[in-house]
Design a protein around this motif. Structure first.
Motif, PDB file in Angstrom:
ATOM      1  N   LEU A  88     -16.660  19.756  22.337  1.00  0.00           N
ATOM      2  CA  LEU A  88     -17.156  21.243  21.767  1.00  0.00           C
ATOM      3  C   LEU A  88     -14.443  21.249  22.380  1.00  0.00           C
ATOM      4  CD1 LEU A  88     -19.208  21.290  21.924  1.00  0.00           C
ATOM      5  CD2 LEU A  88     -19.374  24.124  21.255  1.00  0.00           C
ATOM      6  N   ARG A  89     -13.715  21.156  21.695  1.00  0.00           N
ATOM      7  CA  ARG A  89     -12.441  21.980  22.551  1.00  0.00           C
ATOM      8  C   ARG A  89     -12.396  22.802  22.318  1.00  0.00           C
ATOM      9  NH1 ARG A  89      -7.127  18.487  20.468  1.00  0.00           N
ATOM     10  NH2 ARG A  89      -7.622  19.732  18.601  1.00  0.00           N
ATOM     11  N   PHE A  90     -11.495  23.786  23.466  1.00  0.00           N
ATOM     12  CA  PHE A  90     -11.582  25.041  24.326  1.00  0.00           C
ATOM     13  C   PHE A  90      -9.823  25.024  24.153  1.00  0.00           C
ATOM     14  CE2 PHE A  90     -14.994  25.032  27.372  1.00  0.00           C
ATOM     15  CZ  PHE A  90     -16.300  25.092  26.381  1.00  0.00           C
ATOM     16  N   LYS A  91      -9.614  25.963  22.858  1.00  0.00           N
ATOM     17  CA  LYS A  91      -7.873  27.006  23.121  1.00  0.00           C
ATOM     18  C   LYS A  91      -7.634  27.293  24.488  1.00  0.00           C
ATOM     19  CE  LYS A  91      -9.544  29.530  18.780  1.00  0.00           C
ATOM     20  NZ  LYS A  91      -9.139  30.880  18.104  1.00  0.00           N
ATOM     21  N   PRO A  92      -6.726  26.818  24.774  1.00  0.00           N
ATOM     22  CA  PRO A  92      -5.924  26.719  25.925  1.00  0.00           C
ATOM     23  C   PRO A  92      -5.688  28.611  26.380  1.00  0.00           C
ATOM     24  CG  PRO A  92      -4.610  26.092  23.922  1.00  0.00           C
ATOM     25  CD  PRO A  92      -5.453  25.971  23.511  1.00  0.00           C
ATOM     26  N   GLY A  93      -6.350  27.979  28.012  1.00  0.00           N
ATOM     27  CA  GLY A  93      -6.101  29.412  28.444  1.00  0.00           C
ATOM     28  C   GLY A  93      -7.600  29.966  28.755  1.00  0.00           C
ATOM     29  N   GLN A 148      -3.955  35.768  29.272  1.00  0.00           N
ATOM     30  CA  GLN A 148      -3.230  37.015  27.736  1.00  0.00           C
ATOM     31  C   GLN A 148      -1.545  36.282  27.683  1.00  0.00           C
ATOM     32  OE1 GLN A 148      -4.335  40.748  28.547  1.00  0.00           O
ATOM     33  NE2 GLN A 148      -6.153  40.452  28.128  1.00  0.00           N
ATOM     34  N   LEU A 149      -1.407  35.829  28.677  1.00  0.00           N
ATOM     35  CA  LEU A 149       0.138  35.560  29.046  1.00  0.00           C
ATOM     36  C   LEU A 149      -0.051  34.442  28.809  1.00  0.00           C
ATOM     37  CD1 LEU A 149       2.983  36.426  29.858  1.00  0.00           C
ATOM     38  CD2 LEU A 149       2.739  35.813  32.100  1.00  0.00           C
ATOM     39  N   ALA A 150      -0.803  33.349  28.934  1.00  0.00           N
ATOM     40  CA  ALA A 150      -0.631  31.429  28.917  1.00  0.00           C
ATOM     41  C   ALA A 150      -1.033  31.513  27.708  1.00  0.00           C
ATOM     42  CB  ALA A 150      -1.614  31.048  29.814  1.00  0.00           C
ATOM     43  N   ALA A 193       2.231  32.452  25.399  1.00  0.00           N
ATOM     44  CA  ALA A 193       3.041  31.446  25.601  1.00  0.00           C
ATOM     45  C   ALA A 193       2.596  30.216  25.002  1.00  0.00           C
ATOM     46  CB  ALA A 193       3.430  31.095  26.849  1.00  0.00           C
ATOM     47  N   VAL A 194       0.862  29.625  24.339  1.00  0.00           N
ATOM     48  CA  VAL A 194       1.482  28.784  23.929  1.00  0.00           C
ATOM     49  C   VAL A 194       0.757  29.042  22.764  1.00  0.00           C
ATOM     50  CG1 VAL A 194      -0.747  27.894  22.984  1.00  0.00           C
ATOM     51  CG2 VAL A 194      -0.791  27.834  25.855  1.00  0.00           C
ATOM     52  N   ARG A 195       1.065  30.191  22.014  1.00  0.00           N
ATOM     53  CA  ARG A 195       1.032  30.315  20.565  1.00  0.00           C
ATOM     54  C   ARG A 195       2.673  29.902  20.194  1.00  0.00           C
ATOM     55  NH1 ARG A 195      -2.964  34.523  21.257  1.00  0.00           N
ATOM     56  NH2 ARG A 195      -1.021  36.065  21.681  1.00  0.00           N
ATOM     57  N   LEU A 232       4.888  28.193  21.734  1.00  0.00           N
ATOM     58  CA  LEU A 232       5.265  26.505  21.839  1.00  0.00           C
ATOM     59  C   LEU A 232       4.375  25.987  20.991  1.00  0.00           C
ATOM     60  CD1 LEU A 232       4.373  26.290  25.597  1.00  0.00           C
ATOM     61  CD2 LEU A 232       6.735  25.957  24.874  1.00  0.00           C
ATOM     62  N   GLU A 233       3.485  26.435  20.378  1.00  0.00           N
ATOM     63  CA  GLU A 233       2.894  25.635  19.876  1.00  0.00           C
ATOM     64  C   GLU A 233       3.284  25.817  17.985  1.00  0.00           C
ATOM     65  OE1 GLU A 233      -1.168  23.581  21.096  1.00  0.00           O
ATOM     66  OE2 GLU A 233      -1.436  25.809  20.131  1.00  0.00           O
ATOM     67  N   GLY A 234       4.238  27.229  18.003  1.00  0.00           N
ATOM     68  CA  GLY A 234       4.474  27.628  16.317  1.00  0.00           C
ATOM     69  C   GLY A 234       5.490  27.523  16.204  1.00  0.00           C
ATOM     70  N   GLY A 235       6.562  26.166  17.361  1.00  0.00           N
ATOM     71  CA  GLY A 235       8.088  26.013  16.971  1.00  0.00           C
ATOM     72  C   GLY A 235       9.162  26.438  18.335  1.00  0.00           C
ATOM     73  N   GLU A 236       8.756  27.294  18.891  1.00  0.00           N
ATOM     74  CA  GLU A 236       9.777  27.382  20.331  1.00  0.00           C
ATOM     75  C   GLU A 236       9.552  26.122  21.099  1.00  0.00           C
ATOM     76  OE1 GLU A 236      12.294  28.031  21.463  1.00  0.00           O
ATOM     77  OE2 GLU A 236      12.126  30.096  21.034  1.00  0.00           O
ATOM     78  N   VAL A 237      10.716  25.040  21.177  1.00  0.00           N
ATOM     79  CA  VAL A 237      10.723  24.367  22.159  1.00  0.00           C
ATOM     80  C   VAL A 237      12.026  24.080  23.398  1.00  0.00           C
ATOM     81  CG1 VAL A 237      10.706  22.379  19.965  1.00  0.00           C
ATOM     82  CG2 VAL A 237      13.336  23.551  21.684  1.00  0.00           C
ATOM     83  N   ARG A 238      11.773  25.854  23.743  1.00  0.00           N
ATOM     84  CA  ARG A 238      12.907  25.585  24.965  1.00  0.00           C
ATOM     85  C   ARG A 238      11.984  26.425  25.937  1.00  0.00           C
ATOM     86  NH1 ARG A 238      16.702  23.485  26.719  1.00  0.00           N
ATOM     87  NH2 ARG A 238      17.611  25.154  28.085  1.00  0.00           N
ATOM     88  N   VAL A 239      10.724  26.368  27.125  1.00  0.00           N
ATOM     89  CA  VAL A 239      10.217  27.184  27.847  1.00  0.00           C
ATOM     90  C   VAL A 239      11.170  28.668  28.787  1.00  0.00           C
ATOM     91  CG1 VAL A 239       8.769  27.318  30.484  1.00  0.00           C
ATOM     92  CG2 VAL A 239       8.882  25.034  29.131  1.00  0.00           C
ATOM     93  N   GLU A 240      12.083  28.236  29.117  1.00  0.00           N
ATOM     94  CA  GLU A 240      13.274  29.480  29.187  1.00  0.00           C
ATOM     95  C   GLU A 240      13.700  30.925  27.629  1.00  0.00           C
ATOM     96  OE1 GLU A 240      13.946  26.069  29.112  1.00  0.00           O
ATOM     97  OE2 GLU A 240      13.876  25.680  31.321  1.00  0.00           O
ATOM     98  N   ARG A 241      13.658  30.248  27.512  1.00  0.00           N
ATOM     99  CA  ARG A 241      12.891  31.084  26.218  1.00  0.00           C
ATOM    100  C   ARG A 241      11.927  31.935  24.971  1.00  0.00           C
ATOM    101  NH1 ARG A 241      17.199  27.847  22.332  1.00  0.00           N
ATOM    102  NH2 ARG A 241      15.358  26.942  21.503  1.00  0.00           N
ATOM    103  N   VAL A 242      10.765  30.552  25.557  1.00  0.00           N
ATOM    104  CA  VAL A 242       9.365  31.379  25.899  1.00  0.00           C
ATOM    105  C   VAL A 242       9.499  32.905  27.186  1.00  0.00           C
ATOM    106  CG1 VAL A 242       7.064  31.421  26.277  1.00  0.00           C
ATOM    107  CG2 VAL A 242       8.227  29.480  24.849  1.00  0.00           C
TER     108      VAL A 242
END
Length: 269
Positions: free
Chosen positions: A81-86, A152-154, A157-159, A161-171
């Motif tokens: 079983l693989r958990f969702k991140p966070g 909840q914040l993490a 952010a996961v959504r 990053l996995e949704g197409g945002e590539v820069r952490v600063e923009r997230v």
């Protein structure tokens, strides 16, 4: 979104919202069970029953930043079983960072509750029964804890990053926090930093794209790499192989445990 095929024929209650993916594997008697695990920023729960059905164990694998290959003989069945991140804190009761790059017995985390769960899973007569008992144990743990604001914040952010945002600063900017604040939330709840997580997202995208294309320059651009050299460097560092060597060994696809459709055998009395 939970990834389960109709062939598994599992009841809805066996798939908690915290679970992203379920794999059930029954190796042929005497054959080795091979698992190639790519970095993906996930925490995973393993139940293994040994051949004969009387003994088994439950393990937790934390998020990894390098691929790992495991081969084990003497297994009757394995459920993964693989958990969702966070979700490590509410489900396991420990910060995800305590499990990073580690594989530990669930008993080290849950204590007696883990031993009791392992006994219940060994006594289960079907795949659906196994999943039901795991789901109930997870629901109990989740009900005894609470969702933290950083968790909840993490996950938000996961959504991104996995949704197409590539820069952490923009997230971080979209969430209204600093990059440092985001990193603290990620380390506690996902187990790796947001930049490291974004790196695994790019790698996974490239692996999926390469299953149907050999245009590495295009794959690198579409997956979010600066260029093809950046992609090759990540493959070497995270997988220990060049892209070509990885796919030659994997037969051109990610090697993940195959789903089975038959019921698990009853335990040997």
């Amino acid at each position: 979104m939970t990834n389960v095929t109709a062939a598994m024929d599992l009841p809805a209650l066996a798939l908690p919202r915290h679970v992203e993916d379920v794999r059930a594997v029954a190796p042929l008697p005497g054959k080795a069970f091979d698992l190639e695990w790519l970095p993906d920023g996930r925490t995973t729960l393993f139940f293994r029953a040994l051949e004969g059905g009387r003994k088994g164990d439950v393990w937790v694998a934390g998020p990894r930043m390098r691929a790992i290959i495991k081969s084990k003989t003497g297994l009757a069945r394995t459920v993964i079983l693989r958990f969702k991140p966070g979700w490590s804190v509410p489900l396991l009761g420990v910060a995800a960072s305590e499990l990073t790059d580690r594989i530990v017995p669930l008993e080290e985390v849950w204590g007696r509750a883990a031993r009791e769960l392992c006994g219940e899973l060994l006594a289960a007569g079907s795949r659906a029964d196994v999943m039901d008992r795991v789901a109930r144990a997870l629901a109990l743990r989740a009900g005894q804890s609470f969702e933290t604001a950083s968790g909840q914040l993490a996950r938000r952010a996961v959504r991104l990053l996995e949704g197409g945002e590539v820069r952490v600063e923009r997230v971080a900017g979209r969430l209204g926090i600093t990059a440092r604040h985001l990193r603290r939330a990620f380390i506690e709840n996902v187990g790796i930093g947001p930049k490291e997580f974004a790196r695994t997202v790019r790698l996974q995208r490239a692996v999926r794209m390469a299953a149907t294309s050999c245009d590495w320059a295009r794959i690198a651009a579409d997956a979010g790499y600066y260029d093809q050299a950046h992609l090759i460097a990540d493959f070497r560092q995270l997988l220990g192989l060049t892209p070509g060597a990885f796919f030659k060994r994997a037969g051109g696809r990610m090697t993940r445990p195959k789903l089975i459709t038959s019921e698990f055998p009853l335990p040997v009395p």
